[in-house]
Each structure stands twice: as structure tokens, then as C-alpha cells.
Enzyme design. Structure first.
Site, short mmCIF file in Angstrom:
data_model
loop_
_atom_site.label_atom_id
_atom_site.label_comp_id
_atom_site.label_asym_id
_atom_site.label_seq_id
_atom_site.Cartn_x
_atom_site.Cartn_y
_atom_site.Cartn_z
N GLY A 45 0.83 -1.19 0.00
CA GLY A 45 0.00 0.00 0.00
C GLY A 45 0.87 1.24 0.00
N GLN A 50 3.13 9.75 1.18
CA GLN A 50 4.42 9.04 1.10
C GLN A 50 5.17 9.32 -0.19
OE1 GLN A 50 2.43 5.18 2.22
NE2 GLN A 50 4.34 4.93 3.34
N CYS A 106 5.81 -0.51 7.10
CA CYS A 106 5.44 0.71 6.39
C CYS A 106 6.63 1.16 5.56
CB CYS A 106 5.06 1.79 7.41
SG CYS A 106 4.66 3.38 6.65
N LEU A 107 6.41 1.51 4.30
CA LEU A 107 7.53 1.92 3.44
C LEU A 107 8.22 3.18 3.94
CD1 LEU A 107 6.12 1.26 -0.17
CD2 LEU A 107 7.69 -0.15 1.16
N HIS A 148 -4.44 1.00 7.39
CA HIS A 148 -3.10 1.60 7.46
C HIS A 148 -2.99 2.78 6.50
CE1 HIS A 148 1.45 1.10 7.88
NE2 HIS A 148 1.34 1.92 6.84
N GLU A 149 -3.48 2.59 5.26
CA GLU A 149 -3.37 3.66 4.26
C GLU A 149 -4.29 4.84 4.58
OE1 GLU A 149 -0.82 3.58 2.52
OE2 GLU A 149 -0.47 1.48 2.97
N HIS A 152 -2.75 7.05 7.01
CA HIS A 152 -1.76 7.95 6.39
C HIS A 152 -2.44 9.22 5.87
CE1 HIS A 152 2.21 6.14 6.21
NE2 HIS A 152 1.73 4.98 5.81
ZN ZN Z 1 2.62 3.14 5.78
#
Ligand code: ZN
Length: 191
Positions: A45, A50, A106-107, A148-149, A152
Site C-alpha cells: 500500500g 508518502q 510501512c515503506l 493503514h493507508e 496515512h
Molecule cells: Zn505506511
């Protein structure tokens, strides 16, 4: 070309995304580039924050993950793969009762993962890439990835959702990522 990934310490990750008024080619192009970026980093995701854009836009693709998921459209179950990659514009979540703990990464926090408790399933209303309303119910890993997204998009990060016990062993690494990111931002501002 993948976009540059924003890591923890950049204030945009704490910025709530603006609602997208019109789903036009610029938004579709950004979504396509976010999908390329997510794949390049083997993520499941990615939120607009991000890649440096504070917008209510995120992408999800859980096909590479072995953990089970279910997806329902209009009350009928559809194959999860049929909707991947999934682009969500202006998503609104309604968690359903029941929670589940699961491991998350998480990236924007390379190399970190920890257990996070989330709603086991979610109802979601959003716009799709065609600008049309989309209503779905997701369970399992897909429900987790969506939560999660959407977090963000509201400036909320998975470290905020960890118990103090889960977060404590990661604290030094979290601070290191934050320091490196801030140093990088300062350097870019000078040049
Ligand atoms: Zn993340």
C-alpha cells in the site's frame, strides 16, 4: 519512473490530505505512478503523503501477501485479485465490531515491523479511478492494509497505533530514521 519515497521525519507524513474535488487525468497519472512506486519497493500500500502529496488518495495491492483477505461489493463476495491494484480517492472508513492483532510494516519506516491491533473488517466508501462511488467491505489482511493507508491520509502513522511494549524496542531505529530524514531535508533546502 518510481517517485521518491518520503520517510518518517518529513512533516508531510503528519499532514491531513486534501479532498480531491475532481478525478481527472492528473490524479489518474499520480495514482499510476504511486502504483509503480509501491511495486518498486514491494509494498502492499502507498498513500499520497508518502510521495510528497497531501491528498486523499491511496493505493493498495495485497496479491503478493499470503495472509487471507475477503472483499465484498454490494454484499457479494468478489475475488480480491479482481480489484487489485485498488485506488481509493477520498475514502471514508467505518470499522465494524471486532479487532485483530497482526504484524505490520510501512515503506516510510524501512525495515521496521510490529504487531498492531485493528478492526478485523471495514466498510469503506470512496471514489474509484473513474470518479464513480465505490462501496466495499473488506476483511483480513486487506482490511488491515486499507486502515493503514487511510490512517496515512489523516496524518496518522502505524507507530501511533502500537502498544508502548511493541514500540519500545523500535524507538532507537524510529529516531534514527527521523534524524536522517530531517538532515536530508535541510540539505535539500540549502541546495
Ligand atoms: Zn505506511
Amino acid at each position: 519512473m518510481p517517485l521518491r519515497l518520503v520517510l518518517y521525519g518529513d512533516p508531510i507524513l503528519r499532514t491531513k490530505g486534501a479532498e480531491i474535488a475532481r478525478v481527472d487525468d492528473a490524479i489518474r497519472d499520480l495514482a499510476a505512478r504511486m502504483i509503480t512506486t509501491m511495486r518498486a519497493h514491494r509494498g502492499v500500500g502507498l498513500a499520497a503523503q508518502q510521495v510528497g502529496r497531501a491528498l486523499m488518495l491511496c493505493v493498495v495491492d495485497v496479491r503478493e501477501v499470503e495472509r487471507p483477505s475477503q472483499l465484498f461489493l454490494g454484499g457479494r463476495e468478489v475475488p480480491v485479485e479482481s480489484m487489485m491494484p485498488l485506488t481509493l480517492i477520498n475514502p471514508r472508513l467505518e470499522p465494524t465490531p471486532g479487532s485483530e492483532e497482526g504484524s505490520e510494516g510501512c515503506l516510510s519506516f524501512p525495515g521496521l515491523s510490529a504487531p498492531v491491533t485493528r478492526a478485523a473488517s471495514v466498510r469503506l466508501a470512496a471514489l474509484g479511478l473513474d470518479g464513480r462511488p465505490l462501496a466495499l467491505l473488506a476483511t483480513g489482511f486487506l482490511a488491515r492494509a486499507i486502515q493503514h493507508e487511510v490512517d496515512h491520509l489523516n496524518g496518522v502513522l502505524f507507530i501511533d497505533r502500537m502498544t508502548p511494549e511493541a514500540r519500545r524496542p523500535l524507538e532507537a531505529e524510529i529516531r534514527r530514521i527521523e534524524r536522517d530524514t530531517k538532515a536530508g531535508l535541510k540539505k535539500r533546502r540549502r541546495h
